[in-house]
Design a protein around this motif. Structure first.
Motif, mmCIF file in Angstrom:
data_model
loop_
_atom_site.group_PDB
_atom_site.id
_atom_site.type_symbol
_atom_site.label_atom_id
_atom_site.label_comp_id
_atom_site.label_asym_id
_atom_site.label_seq_id
_atom_site.Cartn_x
_atom_site.Cartn_y
_atom_site.Cartn_z
ATOM 1 N N TRP A 119 0.849 -1.185 0.000
ATOM 2 C CA TRP A 119 0.000 0.000 0.000
ATOM 3 C C TRP A 119 0.887 1.237 0.000
ATOM 4 N N MET A 120 0.468 2.270 -0.741
ATOM 5 C CA MET A 120 1.214 3.528 -0.796
ATOM 6 C C MET A 120 0.282 4.688 -0.512
ATOM 7 N N PRO A 121 0.786 5.728 0.150
ATOM 8 C CA PRO A 121 -0.039 6.917 0.387
ATOM 9 C C PRO A 121 -0.124 7.773 -0.871
ATOM 10 N N SER A 125 5.693 10.379 1.035
ATOM 11 C CA SER A 125 6.524 10.882 2.127
ATOM 12 C C SER A 125 6.018 10.297 3.431
ATOM 13 N N ALA A 126 6.791 10.510 4.500
ATOM 14 C CA ALA A 126 6.339 10.079 5.819
ATOM 15 C C ALA A 126 5.065 10.817 6.209
ATOM 16 N N ALA A 127 4.990 12.100 5.832
ATOM 17 C CA ALA A 127 3.776 12.863 6.123
ATOM 18 C C ALA A 127 2.579 12.265 5.397
ATOM 19 N N GLY A 128 2.818 11.763 4.179
ATOM 20 C CA GLY A 128 1.739 11.121 3.438
ATOM 21 C C GLY A 128 1.253 9.857 4.119
ATOM 22 N N ILE A 129 2.188 9.076 4.652
ATOM 23 C CA ILE A 129 1.794 7.870 5.381
ATOM 24 C C ILE A 129 0.935 8.238 6.581
ATOM 25 N N LEU A 130 1.370 9.235 7.331
ATOM 26 C CA LEU A 130 0.610 9.632 8.517
ATOM 27 C C LEU A 130 -0.768 10.159 8.151
ATOM 28 N N ALA A 131 -0.856 10.855 7.029
ATOM 29 C CA ALA A 131 -2.143 11.423 6.631
ATOM 30 C C ALA A 131 -3.141 10.337 6.243
ATOM 31 N N ASP A 132 -2.669 9.266 5.605
ATOM 32 C CA ASP A 132 -3.574 8.253 5.063
ATOM 33 C C ASP A 132 -3.686 6.992 5.913
ATOM 34 N N PHE A 133 -2.761 6.801 6.837
ATOM 35 C CA PHE A 133 -2.747 5.565 7.610
ATOM 36 C C PHE A 133 -3.952 5.529 8.558
ATOM 37 N N PRO A 134 -4.565 4.358 8.723
ATOM 38 C CA PRO A 134 -5.751 4.272 9.584
ATOM 39 C C PRO A 134 -5.386 4.302 11.062
ATOM 40 N N SER A 135 -6.372 4.533 11.874
ATOM 41 C CA SER A 135 -6.208 4.461 13.324
ATOM 42 C C SER A 135 -6.632 3.087 13.810
ATOM 43 N N VAL A 136 -6.141 2.706 14.977
ATOM 44 C CA VAL A 136 -6.483 1.408 15.559
ATOM 45 C C VAL A 136 -7.792 1.530 16.321
ATOM 46 N N GLU A 137 -8.701 0.599 16.058
ATOM 47 C CA GLU A 137 -9.944 0.565 16.818
ATOM 48 C C GLU A 137 -9.674 -0.029 18.196
ATOM 49 N N PRO A 138 -10.549 0.213 19.142
ATOM 50 C CA PRO A 138 -10.329 -0.293 20.502
ATOM 51 C C PRO A 138 -10.030 -1.784 20.555
ATOM 52 N N ALA A 139 -10.626 -2.555 19.661
ATOM 53 C CA ALA A 139 -10.408 -3.998 19.683
ATOM 54 C C ALA A 139 -9.072 -4.385 19.074
#
Length: 532
Positions: A119-121, A125-139
């Motif tokens: 997968w690519m943002p 860039s690293a900023a691109g990864i942070l912008a598009d990367f998902p967050s972890v759900e509580p589970a």
């Protein structure tokens, strides 16, 4: 703006283009630049070594192959190479996913035979990864994974437009005073939860920005040092990139072609330049005069620095891959030079090859991206332009390649009138069009009387002919102020007026300037390259 003369855009003499990396790092960027008709060369300034302790990287490989992590995030082609050196053959187990910064990393990953589609943002860039990367759900599961991987197929298809130059980390720029991070978690800890674990092997120069950003999204990040950036050449026993393949003696080829000697004999420019080139550079002449002393004291503060770098300038033929031309720093005069990373900018800024004023003034520096540009400027390197995208298109746009005379004229800041209209101006303009004029000179007092700032590197000028039409567009590559009695011979040659020596050049210029002048008269020497 003045009118544009027609029929004069052909025949622009393109300078060789040098990228500050190794031939082994060449990829789509170099291929596209060559396809655009450029003479692409290399000047290795940095190299890469494996970290001293292989255990953490081997643990990363074991976890990836066993599927004991949610994501493997790869920020550069060199990270893939480091994992390969640790025994990875591209296998990815379980539901582990692989993220890459851009197409360059994806290409090296595919060459390794990775079994996972990366997968690519959108932004490479690293900023691109942070912008598009998902967050972890509580589970501990990521609901956006499926959508991301679906998008990744499309991103991979057109990522060539956003490719990161090979061998450069997306986040290698270390802010002044920052301390590079080490291992942020024990990657071999069996208690780390695979459902929320991100493995992040990186360069030792990488900041903690990506780690902290991913942790803010709920991921548990295990960061591992994958390799170290060092001055070229690296220790052969720890070298990350493959050894260069011996080919033709490119050092001899460069000598025969005269490419290490700067501008060709006869290259030059107009006798006079009217003030008004660009932004002011207060104290520029004094700064140039003290440059050598400042560099000498810098090297004294780094024992062995010059001795360690002499090998950089010597085995040119041995450093070249088959078909590649490698240029030493001392041979960069008259070349367009692309700084590919902040670390390359640091190495160039402290290299003894820049002690040669001709190299400093006649090479045109272009930085890829804002981090590299910021580091270059912090170190005092004068940039002509910044490539806004890390691909051939961005580099070509920064250099002004492919512009028509009218388009190039629109990017110029001032009009340049060389001598008065008439035979002399016609001759000088003709020499610019023929590529025989790559320098000009003027009296500092004329700038001061007109209250005009000195030219600066990167300033573009519309060259007007005797009819007031735009005949060409030139760009300033460097400016210095010297006493009339110390004008160097290489500048006389670059002015292209056929003077056999400095004495003849001075006599002609003093006549034009109104009479004999004392040796201490300050003269502005301006180096130029034609854009259109």
């Amino acid at each position: 703006m003045a009118g544009v003369a027609t029929g004069r855009t052909a025949g622009v003499r393109r300078r060789p283009l040098v990228l500050t990396r190794q031939p082994a790092q060449a990829g789509a960027v170099e291929a596209d630049l060559a396809a655009a008709g450029l003479d692409v060369r290399f000047c290795p300034l940095t190299d890469f070594e494996l970290s001293g302790e292989p255990g953490p990287l081997r643990a990363v490989v074991a976890r990836v192959e066993a599927g004991e992590c949610a994501w493997l995030v790869l920020t550069s082609p060199n990270t893939v190479r480091a994992l390969q050196a640790a025994g990875w053959t591209g296998g990815v187990g379980g539901s582990t996913k692989v993220a890459v910064t851009g197409a360059g990393t994806a290409r090296v990953l595919a060459e390794l035979g990775c079994t996972a589609e990366p997968w690519m943002p959108e932004q490479a860039s690293a900023a691109g990864i942070l912008a598009d990367f998902p967050s972890v759900e509580p589970a501990g599961r990521c609901a956006a994974d499926a959508a991301m991987m679906a998008d990744g197929a499309d991103v991979a298809g057109d990522a060539g437009d956003r490719s990161v130059p090979q061998g450069a980390d997306a986040d290698v720029a270390v802010p002044q005073g920052a301390v590079p991070q080490g291992v942020d978690a024990d990657v071999s800890d069996p208690h780390e939860a695979p459902a929320s674990l991100v493995l992040l092997p990186q360069s030792a120069l990488a900041t903690g920005e990506l780690t902290s950003g991913l942790e803010a999204k709920g991921w548990h990040v295990a960061r591992v040092e994958a390799y170290r950036t060092v001055p070229y050449p690296a220790d052969p026993l720890r070298r990350l990139l493959p050894e260069p393949q011996g080919g033709a003696d490119h050092a001899g080829e460069l000598d025969r072609r005269g490419d290490t000697a700067g501008p060709a004999p006869g290259a030059g420019s107009a006798r006079t330049a009217r003030p008004g080139h660009g932004a002011a550079r207060p104290g520029h002449g004094a700064a140039r005069a003290s440059h050598g002393a400042a560099r000498a004291s810098h090297d004294a503060a780094r024992p062995g620095h010059r001795a360690a770098r002499t090998g950089h300038d010597a085995p040119v033929g041995e450093m070249a891959e088959a078909g590649a031309v490698v240029v030493p720093v001392a041979g960069l005069a008259g070349h367009d030079v692309v700084l590919t990373s902040p670390s390359a900018a640091r190495e160039l800024a402290t290299h003894h090859g820049l002690d040669d004023e001709r190299v400093r003034l006649t090479s045109r520096l272009v930085a890829i991206g804002r981090p590299t540009a910021a580091e270059a400027r912090r170190l005092g390197l004068e940039l002509s332009a910044v490539a806004q995208t890390p691909d051939a298109e961005g580099i070509l746009r920064a250099l002004g390649h492919g512009l028509s005379l009218q388009e190039a004229g629109g990017t110029a800041e001032v009009d340049g009138e060389y001598a008065e209209p008439g035979p002399l101006r016609d001759a000088l303009v003709a020499a610019i069009l023929a590529g025989e004029k790559t320098a000009t000179s003027a009296l500092l007092r004329d700038y001061e009387a007109a209250q005009e700032p000195l030219p600066r590197a990167g300033t573009r000028e519309r060259v007007l002919d005797s009819a007031g039409q735009v005949a060409a567009v030139v760009e300033v590559t460097g400016v210095t102020v010297v006493p009339l009695g110390r004008v160097p011979h290489w500048h006389v040659v670059a002015e292209g007026e056929g003077h056999r020596d400095v004495r003849a050049w001075r006599a002609a210029h003093e006549e034009f300037w109104g009479g004999a002048l004392p040796d201490e008269t300050e003269v502005v020497l301006i180096q130029l390259t034609r854009i259109a």
